[in-house]
Write a protein that holds these residues in place. Structure first.
Motif, mmCIF file in Angstrom:
data_model
loop_
_atom_site.group_PDB
_atom_site.id
_atom_site.type_symbol
_atom_site.label_atom_id
_atom_site.label_comp_id
_atom_site.label_asym_id
_atom_site.label_seq_id
_atom_site.Cartn_x
_atom_site.Cartn_y
_atom_site.Cartn_z
ATOM 1 N N ALA A 79 13.662 -11.840 8.990
ATOM 2 C CA ALA A 79 13.770 -10.975 8.427
ATOM 3 C C ALA A 79 15.061 -10.760 9.022
ATOM 4 C CB ALA A 79 12.852 -9.522 9.382
ATOM 5 N N ASP A 80 15.393 -9.794 7.632
ATOM 6 C CA ASP A 80 17.223 -9.978 7.610
ATOM 7 C C ASP A 80 16.515 -7.801 7.060
ATOM 8 O OD1 ASP A 80 18.439 -12.636 7.512
ATOM 9 O OD2 ASP A 80 18.306 -12.529 5.843
ATOM 10 N N ILE A 81 15.862 -7.678 6.401
ATOM 11 C CA ILE A 81 16.458 -6.584 5.905
ATOM 12 C C ILE A 81 14.237 -5.662 5.819
ATOM 13 C CG2 ILE A 81 15.451 -4.858 3.540
ATOM 14 C CD1 ILE A 81 18.325 -5.216 5.148
ATOM 15 N N LEU A 82 13.832 -4.807 5.546
ATOM 16 C CA LEU A 82 12.832 -3.943 5.664
ATOM 17 C C LEU A 82 12.434 -3.283 4.952
ATOM 18 C CD1 LEU A 82 9.949 -4.068 7.060
ATOM 19 C CD2 LEU A 82 10.785 -2.233 7.722
ATOM 20 N N LEU A 83 12.077 -3.477 3.653
ATOM 21 C CA LEU A 83 12.036 -2.138 2.340
ATOM 22 C C LEU A 83 10.682 -1.604 2.847
ATOM 23 C CD1 LEU A 83 13.458 -3.538 -0.935
ATOM 24 C CD2 LEU A 83 14.673 -2.121 0.986
ATOM 25 N N THR A 84 10.105 -0.683 2.730
ATOM 26 C CA THR A 84 9.462 0.417 3.111
ATOM 27 C C THR A 84 8.692 1.342 2.024
ATOM 28 O OG1 THR A 84 7.358 0.646 4.169
ATOM 29 C CG2 THR A 84 8.996 1.411 5.014
ATOM 30 N N VAL A 85 8.026 2.303 2.065
ATOM 31 C CA VAL A 85 7.479 3.726 2.101
ATOM 32 C C VAL A 85 7.329 4.931 2.740
ATOM 33 C CG1 VAL A 85 6.479 5.606 -0.408
ATOM 34 C CG2 VAL A 85 6.544 2.964 -0.616
ATOM 35 N N ASP A 86 7.865 5.789 2.154
ATOM 36 C CA ASP A 86 7.854 7.380 3.742
ATOM 37 C C ASP A 86 8.844 6.734 4.814
ATOM 38 O OD1 ASP A 86 6.088 9.722 3.598
ATOM 39 O OD2 ASP A 86 5.894 8.842 5.502
ATOM 40 N N THR A 87 8.901 8.201 4.804
ATOM 41 C CA THR A 87 9.917 8.999 6.010
ATOM 42 C C THR A 87 9.183 7.874 7.749
ATOM 43 O OG1 THR A 87 10.776 10.333 5.116
ATOM 44 C CG2 THR A 87 11.663 10.224 7.170
ATOM 45 N N SER A 88 8.483 8.302 7.386
ATOM 46 C CA SER A 88 7.226 8.159 8.848
ATOM 47 C C SER A 88 7.160 7.073 8.697
ATOM 48 C CB SER A 88 5.600 8.386 8.462
ATOM 49 O OG SER A 88 4.720 8.562 7.668
ATOM 50 N N ARG A 89 7.256 5.933 8.180
ATOM 51 C CA ARG A 89 7.443 4.104 8.536
ATOM 52 C C ARG A 89 9.011 3.580 8.894
ATOM 53 N NH1 ARG A 89 3.336 3.744 2.961
ATOM 54 N NH2 ARG A 89 1.582 3.079 3.794
ATOM 55 N N LEU A 90 9.582 4.462 8.140
ATOM 56 C CA LEU A 90 10.935 3.901 8.462
ATOM 57 C C LEU A 90 11.651 4.191 9.922
ATOM 58 C CD1 LEU A 90 12.592 4.527 5.341
ATOM 59 C CD2 LEU A 90 12.890 2.858 6.185
ATOM 60 N N GLU A 91 10.505 5.538 10.308
ATOM 61 C CA GLU A 91 11.114 6.372 11.733
ATOM 62 C C GLU A 91 9.119 4.963 12.484
ATOM 63 O OE1 GLU A 91 13.518 8.529 14.347
ATOM 64 O OE2 GLU A 91 13.296 7.831 12.356
ATOM 65 N N ARG A 92 8.875 5.035 11.978
ATOM 66 C CA ARG A 92 7.977 3.446 13.166
ATOM 67 C C ARG A 92 8.464 2.657 13.288
ATOM 68 N NH1 ARG A 92 2.113 3.492 9.789
ATOM 69 N NH2 ARG A 92 2.676 6.102 10.230
ATOM 70 N N ALA A 93 9.085 2.166 12.241
ATOM 71 C CA ALA A 93 9.766 0.817 12.386
ATOM 72 C C ALA A 93 11.120 1.036 13.703
ATOM 73 C CB ALA A 93 10.742 0.305 11.178
ATOM 74 N N LYS A 94 11.850 1.641 13.293
ATOM 75 C CA LYS A 94 12.736 2.738 14.039
ATOM 76 C C LYS A 94 12.731 2.459 15.828
ATOM 77 C CE LYS A 94 16.570 5.803 15.592
ATOM 78 N NZ LYS A 94 17.499 7.256 15.066
ATOM 79 N N ASP A 95 11.148 3.165 15.675
ATOM 80 C CA ASP A 95 10.704 3.382 17.132
ATOM 81 C C ASP A 95 10.724 1.918 17.755
ATOM 82 O OD1 ASP A 95 10.910 5.711 16.845
ATOM 83 O OD2 ASP A 95 9.314 6.397 16.320
ATOM 84 N N ALA A 96 10.210 0.840 16.930
ATOM 85 C CA ALA A 96 9.564 0.048 17.372
ATOM 86 C C ALA A 96 10.538 -1.712 17.788
ATOM 87 C CB ALA A 96 8.204 -0.680 16.396
ATOM 88 N N GLY A 97 11.777 -0.708 17.308
ATOM 89 C CA GLY A 97 12.811 -1.283 17.621
ATOM 90 C C GLY A 97 13.309 -3.033 16.947
#
Length: 342
Positions: A79-97
């Motif tokens: 994976a090079d990029i993750l695209l998703t919808v909603d702030t909570s999911r973006l933050e979830r991806a960040k928290d998951a490292g």
């Protein structure tokens, strides 16, 4: 399926079966994991490839599944990029490292500071306002802000999505950020007391509920309504004139905004191409696609709105730091559970 075409799209299940065959690391390619499911995004991808010569290989799936996949793949993830919808999911991806901080003068200049992660791990590229809609024939005094949705005057009138939905969670998290946790708890309890029915369906179903008379007031993201203005949406467009709308909290914090955004994967094999793609999403051309093709508000303030979006009128958006809002989501979920929000 060949990976040498300009754009390759795979479902998450198919990609899992292919395994390492998807991990193509050659120059001139970009491996995109996306939970956006809009046909109009095809133009984004094809124009980027035409402009840069970079081939986009795409895996599509639900956000949580994609994040879990990236975690499982670890340092070997293509994976090079993750695209998703909603702030909570973006933050979830960040928290998951599974994302990384990047430096981009283009993104810093184009994307407002409150629409990007404090560590530059994700950026918002389109927005949807969370609007209060109402039946014009039966509601003379619609609620003018989110707090008023808990007013006993609206008992038995209000429809909303379930507590498990990210839009519900993020709106509640914004109430926590703007008004405090104690106020948010009282608000959630009052909101539940005003339900016209148990939460069910998506945002379009809340709007249809107004048409059917089951709901007098509903909350939905702006692009669902704007889509009904632009083209025929079953159960909505034919009688859409029955529905009025309010941009909430115009005398206070402003309308809550949901983000669609993305970030560079933590182990991106094509990091430079990934940054180029995010910078392209911030371009005037791409921003206009978000508005014209999917009835969203551009993240870049200078980009003109499409006709369907412009029909909603001008409004003040909540300028709260959405990175801070995202951090409140776990507390928001607890508040919703305690309030009995199904």
């Amino acid at each position: 399926m060949s990976l040498n075409t300009k754009t390759t799209t795979l479902t998450l299940a198919a990609a899992t079966l292919l395994g390492s065959s998807f991990a193509t690391f050659a120059e001139g390619e970009l491996n995109l994991y996306s939970s956006r499911h809009y046909d109009t995004d095809e133009r984004l991808y094809s124009d980027f490839t035409e402009a840069t010569g970079i081939t986009i290989n795409r895996i599509e799936g639900k956000a949580d599944e994609l994040i879990a996949r990236m975690e499982a793949e670890g340092a070997n993830s293509p994976a090079d990029i993750l695209l998703t919808v909603d702030t909570s999911r973006l933050e979830r991806a960040k928290d998951a490292g599974v994302l990384q901080s990047i430096e981009s003068a283009v993104l810093e200049e184009r994307i407002p500071a409150n629409l990007q992660d404090s560590d530059n791990q994700w950026f918002g590229f389109s927005q949807r306002a969370r609007i209060i809609f109402y039946d014009k024939a039966s509601v003379d005094n619609p609620p003018m802000d989110y707090v008023s949705l808990a007013d006993p005057a609206y008992k038995g009138m209000v429809c909303h999505r379930s507590s498990s939905n990210v839009y519900t969670q993020t709106l509640t998290a914004a109430v926590v950020e703007n008004h405090g946790a104690d106020a948010a708890k009282g608000w959630a309890e009052g909101f539940v007391a005003n339900f016209a029915r148990d939460p069910e369906g998506g945002d379009t179903d809340q709007l249809r509920g107004i048409i059917s008379g089951e709901c007098k007031i509903a909350v939905a993201n702006s692009y669902y309504f704007a889509r009904g203005l632009r083209k025929d949406v079953k159960g909505l467009s034919a009688e859409i004139d029955k529905i009025g709308w309010v941009f909430p909290a115009q005398e206070a914090e402003g309308a809550h905004m949901n983000l669609s955004g993305g970030g560079v994967a933590a182990h991106a094999p094509n990091k430079d191409n990934a940054i180029k793609f995010l910078e392209y999403l911030a371009s005037d051309q791409a921003q206009q696609y978000f508005s014209a093709g999917n009835d969203e508000f551009p993240a870049v303030p200078s980009v003109a709105l499409s006709e369907s979006v412009a029909k909603l009128g001008e409004f003040k958006a909540d300028a709260v730091d959405l990175s801070a809002v995202a951090k409140n989501v776990p507390e928001a979920q607890k508040i919703l559970n305690e309030a009995g929000w199904k």
